[in-house]
Write an enzyme that holds these catalytic residues in place. Structure first.
Site, PDB file in Angstrom:
ATOM      1  N   HIS A  35      43.916  40.656  39.665  1.00 22.39           N
ATOM      2  CA  HIS A  35      44.411  39.952  38.484  1.00 22.39           C
ATOM      3  C   HIS A  35      44.488  40.938  37.311  1.00 22.39           C
ATOM      4  O   HIS A  35      45.568  41.412  36.980  1.00 22.39           O
ATOM      5  CB  HIS A  35      43.496  38.763  38.163  1.00 22.39           C
ATOM      6  CG  HIS A  35      43.940  37.965  36.967  1.00 22.39           C
ATOM      7  ND1 HIS A  35      43.051  37.434  36.064  1.00 22.39           N
ATOM      8  CD2 HIS A  35      45.164  37.633  36.547  1.00 22.39           C
ATOM      9  CE1 HIS A  35      43.723  36.792  35.119  1.00 22.39           C
ATOM     10  NE2 HIS A  35      45.013  36.898  35.391  1.00 22.39           N
TER      11      HIS A  35
ATOM     12  N   CYS B 295      35.651  37.250  35.717  1.00 23.03           N
ATOM     13  CA  CYS B 295      36.491  37.310  34.519  1.00 23.03           C
ATOM     14  C   CYS B 295      37.356  36.060  34.394  1.00 23.03           C
ATOM     15  O   CYS B 295      37.337  35.374  33.378  1.00 23.03           O
ATOM     16  CB  CYS B 295      37.363  38.551  34.533  1.00 23.03           C
ATOM     17  SG  CYS B 295      36.425  40.058  34.253  1.00 23.03           S
ATOM     18  N   HIS B 296      38.117  35.768  35.431  1.00 25.65           N
ATOM     19  CA  HIS B 296      39.035  34.633  35.329  1.00 25.65           C
ATOM     20  C   HIS B 296      38.999  33.726  36.549  1.00 25.65           C
ATOM     21  O   HIS B 296      39.941  32.983  36.804  1.00 25.65           O
ATOM     22  CB  HIS B 296      40.460  35.126  35.068  1.00 25.65           C
ATOM     23  CG  HIS B 296      40.548  36.010  33.856  1.00 25.65           C
ATOM     24  ND1 HIS B 296      40.513  37.379  33.957  1.00 25.65           N
ATOM     25  CD2 HIS B 296      40.603  35.723  32.542  1.00 25.65           C
ATOM     26  CE1 HIS B 296      40.565  37.895  32.743  1.00 25.65           C
ATOM     27  NE2 HIS B 296      40.617  36.921  31.866  1.00 25.65           N
ATOM     28  N   GLY B 297      37.927  33.838  37.353  1.00 21.50           N
ATOM     29  CA  GLY B 297      37.709  32.890  38.426  1.00 21.50           C
ATOM     30  C   GLY B 297      38.607  33.012  39.643  1.00 21.50           C
ATOM     31  O   GLY B 297      39.158  32.023  40.102  1.00 21.50           O
TER      32      GLY B 297
ATOM     33  N   PRO C 266      43.739  33.057  39.690  1.00 22.13           N
ATOM     34  CA  PRO C 266      44.970  33.659  39.160  1.00 22.13           C
ATOM     35  C   PRO C 266      45.410  34.959  39.826  1.00 22.13           C
ATOM     36  O   PRO C 266      46.542  35.382  39.615  1.00 22.13           O
ATOM     37  CB  PRO C 266      44.624  33.911  37.691  1.00 22.13           C
ATOM     38  CG  PRO C 266      43.144  34.062  37.670  1.00 22.13           C
ATOM     39  CD  PRO C 266      42.607  33.191  38.763  1.00 22.13           C
TER      40      PRO C 266
END
Lengths: 259, 420, 169
Positions: C114, C133-135, C148
């Site tokens: 990502h 960080c963003h799953g 993501p």
């Protein structure tokens, strides 16, 4: 204008006469034909490879070359050993690496990315082993000496019996070309000291030339690229200058006709 | 810049220009009326702009690889020379660029001296120019320290020690400059910082220099005031742009020769030896462009007075517009001044040569005479000359001599057209 | 001024401008290229790692070209799970057989595809890795399953020099 010419001729006379008197005090360096001089100058590959041999077999026991890596030996514009040869050369040296997972330093065979292994740990160790004189690092040596390649070439062949009025201490030798004539390095080269693989006879003169060529390359590894690019750049600039010159004439012709 | 009205053609252009008159500025710069008799000595302003921009761009790229630390600076320069893509090219352009910059600035200054460009109403342009020159010397000196070779180190030591000549506070200032008790890592890092800063100060001053120039307009080889715009002037673009461009390219050929075929000839071999605080090189010399001042420094046998003499040699230039009492600008119409001008040129060249020689015997004597003459020129000859000299008749406009003015100028004109 | 004259002049100006532009472009290149990896960086291409002490179910992280590389000795269950996933269920379909030539060893760049964070071991909905960080969730083969990130974690070039040593690069 006349005054100007007078002045410039006076200055020229001063400068020329001075440089003559200076030159007279200096010894004339030995000359040889260097293949890397001139607009298209290139290194003699065979000479570079022989020069490397002289370095490892003779100089490397005292002189470091800390800014060179083994990969340089295979790079374009250098001795151009094949990658396999360069890897083999690197592997023939023991490189200290680490620390490993136990926190210990260890030695392993050299890799292309390793820097040239140094003969001494540090400057102090080098001095201690050489009676207080530090054998200078040779990476940029030819650029660090006023006479450049001619000086190094001459120095290597400049060992002589000291004249009777010069007294030498222990471990000091007489060299015709050395600044002050006293040098702490014994004559490093002697006839047949190395055995060249390509059958070239290893005279002192030949070895001096080869090692000096090698040192020139080590100091200026991009010399060939520089010469090639320089020629292109200057030809390009001359073409563009010509075009701009004629454009300028055209543009300014408008003004001249109006006057 | 309100000397003419300009209105952009497009609506968008007008909208923008009403808020920020950049287009008016661009129009002013392209239309700027320039005397049409400018010779090639006038192209060095453009060449200097090129030099400054080249130094800034190559300097920025070098700074991306250089490490300002006493233990790593020398090695990082070798890293640039060996490993960084085109690093050798960028460094050699930067190093030789400094020399080319000074070559151009000296021609620029001596052009101004010959044609009296420093005189009223251009005193401010001249003084800004002198400040730029001082900053250039500071930048060049600190830049020379960065590779941390022997000449870097000992040059830094010697030059910073000049401040120790100041009575009472001298020693304190030197220690403060060094950030220690000798030139060392703190000195290197601050020199790097300042070396990075100064070019941008110079850039700002260059803008002021040009701004101040555009108020009265250019001086010219005849040295008389001209009406502008008139038939004596041409618009800056394309006439001067193309002429400056041509001269710049000639300059670049010389520049390229140094970079590609003699990149180290202007440097000193000792600077390829890593800095060693225990050993001074046998023969310390500054870069060639500082040699005349170095000669002046050494020709005075007193420490403080030597430094004062050296500084005065530069600062005296700042008051030059008031030392030169002659109302006539161009040396073309000043037969006596012209001779003294060339003697001064020779004097400075001799000083430069003596600066490179050991300070002893005949060299020292010549340097002393040359130093004395340098000050004599500015402090005595120039002021007196303005009153005593019989000048030649001056034409009314720059087009006049072509139709038959003074013979001197006609000669000058014919020579100029030969260069073209 | 005649038309012919104008044309010739135009040609001269065009040629001058064109030649000048070529030179300017050529002069810009060295200033751009100097920011690319230099010769010494390129030379540091490979790293050798001793994995003899690594037990099944454990991961070590080594640095290669400035990035973390995960070397995981997978358990039987993990291998089974990785190999049984249907291609249709994957965001970025890749067979586990192609990602881990020797099924016991998974070697990959520990960099979330990502925005470059380093995912955490043994975390997430698929028992593999989880990027905090963003799953993004990765499975036991380092393949993206949820979140993501668009791609699976990259497998670098590597080889077993001998039974205990992996050479990356």
């Amino acid at each position: 204008m006349k005054n100007l010419y007078k002045l410039f001729s006076i200055i020229t006379i001063i400068i020329v006469s001075n440089s003559y008197s200076f030159a007279a005090e200096k010894v004339e360096y030995l000359k040889t034909d260097w293949s890397f001089k001139g607009l298209f100058g290139k290194f003699d590959r065979a000479s570079l490879q022989r020069g490397y041999q002289v370095y490892t077999e003779v100089c490397a026991s005292c002189h470091s070359m800390k800014y060179l890596s083994y990969r340089n030996l295979a790079e374009k514009g250098g001795p151009e050993f094949s990658e396999v040869q360069a890897k083999a050369i690197a592997a023939s040296f023991d490189v200290t690496d680490g620390p490993n997972s136990d926190g210990e330093m260890f030695t392993r065979p050299g890799k292309l990315s390793d820097k040239f292994v140094m003969p001494y740990e540090n400057v102090k160790a080098a001095q201690a082993a050489n009676g207080g004189a530090y054998p200078p690092d040779m990476s940029v040596l030819v650029k660090a000496r006023g006479g450049g390649v001619d000086y190094i070439y001459s120095l290597l062949q400049g060992y002589e019996e000291a004249p009777s009025n010069v007294s030498l201490d222990d471990g000091v030798y007489y060299n015709k070309y050395m600044y002050g004539n006293k040098i702490r390095m014994a004559a490093p080269l002697s006839e047949g000291l190395v055995e060249y693989g390509d059958g070239t006879s290893a005279t002192v003169e030949q070895m001096s030339k080869d090692i000096t060529t090698f040192l020139m390359w080590s100091a200026e590894p991009h010399l060939e690229a520089r010469h090639q690019m320089g020629f292109k750049a200057i030809v390009y600039l001359i073409i563009l200058t010509t075009l701009v010159y004629f454009s300028m004439k055209k543009i300014w012709s408008r003004v001249k006709s109006e006057v | 810049m309100s000397d003419h009205d300009y209105r952009p053609k497009s609506k968008v252009g007008q909208w923008f220009n009403d808020r920020l008159p950049l287009l008016t500025l661009a129009n002013h710069l392209t239309d700027y009326p320039t005397p049409k008799n400018l010779n090639y000595w006038w192209t060095f302003g453009g060449i200097l702009t090129f030099c400054l921009i080249t130094q800034i761009i190559t300097g920025l790229t070098l700074a991306m690889h250089y490490i300002a630390h006493a233990d790593m600076a020398f090695e990082s320069v070798e890293h640039i020379m060996r490993d960084v893509n085109y690093g050798w090219l960028i460094r050699y352009i930067h190093a030789n660029g400094a020399s080319m910059f000074f070559l151009a600035v000296y021609i620029h200054i001596f052009r101004s001296l010959f044609y009296g460009s420093y005189k009223s109403p251009r005193e401010i342009i001249w003084i800004i120019g002198i400040i730029i020159y001082l900053l250039m010397m500071a930048a060049a000196f600190m830049g020379y320290v960065l590779p941390w070779g022997q000449m870097s180190f000992w040059g830094a030591t010697v030059i910073t020690n000049l401040f120790s000549a100041i009575p009472l506070v001298g020693e304190g200032i030197v220690t403060w400059l060094w950030g220690g008790y000798s030139v060392d890592n703190p000195t290197l890092t601050r020199f790097f910082t300042l070396h990075y800063l100064i070019p941008f100060l110079i850039l700002g001053l260059v803008i002021l220099h040009i701004w101040a120039l555009h108020v009265p307009g250019n001086n010219n080889p005849v040295g008389i005031d001209i009406k502008k715009p008139s038939k004596d002037t041409v618009p800056f673009h394309p006439y001067i742009v193309i002429k400056d461009g041509f001269a710049l390219l000639m300059f670049m050929i010389v520049f390229a020769f140094f970079v590609f075929y003699a990149p180290n000839i202007l440097g000193h071999a000792d600077n390829y030896i890593e800095a060693n605080p225990m050993v001074t090189p046998a023969h310390i010399v500054p870069e060639w462009y500082l040699l005349p001042f170095y000669a002046i420094l050494r020709s005075v046998p007193d420490k403080l007075l030597g430094v004062v003499a050296m500084l005065s040699a530069i600062l005296i230039l700042a008051v030059l517009p008031w030392l030169d009492t002659s109302k006539i600008r161009s040396a073309v119409f000043r037969p006596l001044y012209k001779q003294f001008y060339w003697i001064l040129v020779a004097d400075v060249l001799i000083l430069g040569y003596m600066g490179a020689m050991p300070a002893e015997g005949l060299y020292l004597l010549i340097a002393r005479v040359a130093t004395a003459y340098y000050f004599l020129h500015f402090l005595v000859i120039l002021p007196v000359l303005g009153f005593k000299e019989k000048t030649l008749p001056i034409p009314l406009s720059i087009t006049e001599p072509v139709l038959g003015g003074s013979p001197n100028l006609a000669a000058a004109r014919s020579k100029e057209s030969k260069i073209e | 001024m005649s038309e012919k004259k104008t044309k010739r002049r135009d040609f001269l100006f065009t040629a001058t401008t064109a030649v000048g532009a070529v030179g300017a472009a050529a002069a810009v290149w060295p200033m751009v290229d100097q920011m690319n990896p230099d010769a010494s960086v390129k030379a540091l291409a490979s790293t050798e790692v001793d994995v003899s002490s690594l037990k099944p179910g454990n991961t070590i992280t080594v640095l290669w070209r400035g990035k973390p590389v995960f070397i995981r000795r997978r358990t039987k269950e993990e291998i089974e799970e990785a190999r049984s996933v249907k291609m249709e269920d994957l965001i970025h379909p890749e067979k586990d057989e192609d990602r881990a030539k020797n099924p016991e060893w998974l070697v990959m760049l520990g960099v979330c595809t990502h925005l470059g964070c380093v995912p955490l071991n043994d975390k997430g909905d698929y028992k593999g890795w989880f990027c905090p960080c963003h799953g993004s969730h990765y499975d036991t083969s380092g393949r993206i399953r949820k979140g993501p990130a668009p791609l699976n974690m990259e497998v670098p070039k590597y080889e077993f020099v001998n039974a205990n040593t992996i050479k990356i690069g």
